[in-house]
Design an enzyme around this catalytic site. Structure first.
Site, mmCIF file in Angstrom:
data_model
loop_
_atom_site.group_PDB
_atom_site.id
_atom_site.type_symbol
_atom_site.label_atom_id
_atom_site.label_comp_id
_atom_site.label_asym_id
_atom_site.label_seq_id
_atom_site.Cartn_x
_atom_site.Cartn_y
_atom_site.Cartn_z
ATOM 1 N N ASP A 61 13.972 50.325 70.159
ATOM 2 C CA ASP A 61 15.276 50.978 69.942
ATOM 3 C C ASP A 61 15.178 52.474 69.678
ATOM 4 O OD1 ASP A 61 14.067 50.904 67.509
ATOM 5 O OD2 ASP A 61 15.717 49.966 66.435
ATOM 6 N N GLU A 62 14.094 53.095 70.060
ATOM 7 C CA GLU A 62 13.866 54.473 69.633
ATOM 8 C C GLU A 62 13.012 55.225 70.655
ATOM 9 O OE1 GLU A 62 11.694 56.285 65.683
ATOM 10 O OE2 GLU A 62 12.191 54.176 65.797
ATOM 11 N N ASP B 45 17.922 57.084 68.392
ATOM 12 C CA ASP B 45 17.600 55.908 67.578
ATOM 13 C C ASP B 45 18.855 55.047 67.453
ATOM 14 O OD1 ASP B 45 16.475 54.174 65.813
ATOM 15 O OD2 ASP B 45 15.724 55.703 64.436
#
Length: 414
Positions: A100-101, A10
């Site tokens: 983003d993860e 993350d």
DNA sequence: TCTGGGGTCCTAGGACCC
DNA sequence: TCTGGGGTCCTAGGACCC
């Protein structure tokens, strides 16, 4: 017992970190991406209580020295993709959750790259060295635990959960860290004196279900005892596509909602057409001044991806809302969503000739004719840009609270 | 001057079918 | 005259996630 091979990675305060990467003068300072609304805040800004979704005005109240920066959305996409690609260097089993993860399962990769904890550290070091961004990683036996571990690891850390000590790790943490516990559920649990995951685990599943409903109760009881059967799933496709627009406060009249719906329909329908989907169920959502929202939906037999058809149905549904709420004179948001998506075999044709021969194969005759027109427009836009052509009033609808580039970041691939 | 945008899943009631 | 039970789909609302 299985070993801990699930990673959750993350990127930390992603948009804000990118801005600080691009402009070194912003490093170490409280910054917010956005203007009217905060899309993301740096850790320095979060320390003041600034967070995403907050109005820029409220954020400035909390943090007077807050620096607002316009977003470099193309860079977010590029750097987000690049970071996730680093995971892909260690295993093909990567499940991307958002820009983003992502989760990754490195089972069977140890002989090549070392134990999962070392892979996690390698990934962190590479993202830092190659992209210049901080990323936190959780390593555990299950997705739920790995995700919690990465939250605990933030900012810029790594946490490995030893399979022999999972409950020890889990049970002292607050219930709000569990996947599926939001403000409402957290409040209900708090009312019962339940603050930690361990306290939740002490309650019987039947009791939890009576408090929170069958599905949520079942899920949370299982998670509290660390039973999380979810596998890594690659290549998830969206099951619906929608668009919304916050309007400020506008009178609830056709002059206002008609062009807005046309704009939303255009956005959704062109996305669907680009990937050869069409959908059966159209839902509109109208939010009033007091933030209460109502929805109306319609399921049609022949699915559509035609802008005009979608706009007309949405308009009819909004008229139903107006009729059902005659006292509501002000609206603050309009949304359209299309669900029950199916592949449209005809849409893929380069030149949809001969459609009149088989109007029933997919969609009504009128719907197909409109689709032909839409495709012509799509091609013009491909060549000359999205603003080059549009539906009359749609082209004029320029008041965007959030740039289209930002919207695209949130879109799940169809 | 409070409150963005794109999604997923669950619940509950009613229609309809067998 | 009164009364079934299960399954599926649609609709509206809500909680949650990023």
């Amino acid at each position: 017992m299985d070993s801990a091979t699930i990673l959750h990675a993350d990127l930390d305060a992603f948009y804000a970190s990118v801005e600080q990467l691009l402009d070194p003068s912003l490093r170490g300072k409280p910054i917010a991406v956005g203007g009217g609304v905060v899309l993301a805040a740096s850790y320095e800004a979060k320390a003041f209580g600034v967070h995403g979704g907050m109005s820029g005005w409220a954020a400035k109240e909390l943090c007077p020295e807050l620096i607002f920066v316009g977003g470099h959305f193309d860079q977010y996409q590029r750097l987000g993709d690049a970071a996730i690609a680093v995971l892909g260097d260690y295993t093909p089993l990567v499940e991307r959750i958002s820009i983003d993860e992502a989760f990754a399962d490195v089972a069977g990769c140890e002989h090549l790259f070392g134990p999962p904890a070392r892979i996690g550290e390698t990934i962190r070091a590479r993202v830092r060295a190659e992209l210049g961004l901080p990323i936190s990683v959780g390593v555990a036996r299950t997705k739920h635990l790995a995700k919690i571990a990465s939250q605990v690891a933030k900012p810029d850390g790594l946490v490995v959960v030893d399979p022999a000590r999972e409950l020890e790790f889990l049970h002292h943490l607050p219930v709000g860290l569990m996947w599926g516990v939001g403000p409402v559920t957290e409040g209900k649990l708090e009312d019962e004196g339940i603050l930690t995951i361990g306290q939740l685990a002490e309650k019987s599943p039947a009791w939890v279900q009576s408090l929170l409903g069958r599905a949520t109760g079942e899920k949370l009881s299982a998670l509290a005892w660390n039973r999380d059967p979810r596998p890594i799933v690659t290549n998830q496709r969206a099951r619906s596509a929608g668009a919304q627009s916050a309007l400020g406060r506008k009178p609830f009249v056709e002059r206002i909602y008609r062009p807005a719906l046309c704009h939303l329909a255009d956005r959704i329908a062109s996305r669907l057409r680009a990937k050869s989907w069409h959908g059966h169920t159209i839902t509109v959502r109208v939010r009033f001044r007091d933030m209460r929202a109502v929805t109306r939906s319609l399921t049609i037999d022949s699915p559509t991806a035609a802008t005009t058809s979608l706009a007309e149905i949405a308009e009819d549904l909004v008229r139903v809302v107006a009729a059902d709420h005659p006292d509501e004179r002000t609206i603050t948001l309009l949304a359209i969503s299309v669900a029950r998506l199916e592949r449209d075999p005809l849409v893929q044709l380069e030149l949809p000739l001969g459609l009149a021969d088989e109007p029933r194969r997919s969609g009504s005759r009128q719907g197909r004719a409109r689709l032909v027109a839409d495709h012509a427009m799509d091609r013009v836009r491909d060549r000359f840009g999205r603003e080059a052509i549009g539906y009359g009033s749609v082209a004029l609808e320029a008041s965007r609270s959030v740039p289209d580039a930002f919207r695209q970041l949130a879109e799940k691939s169809l």
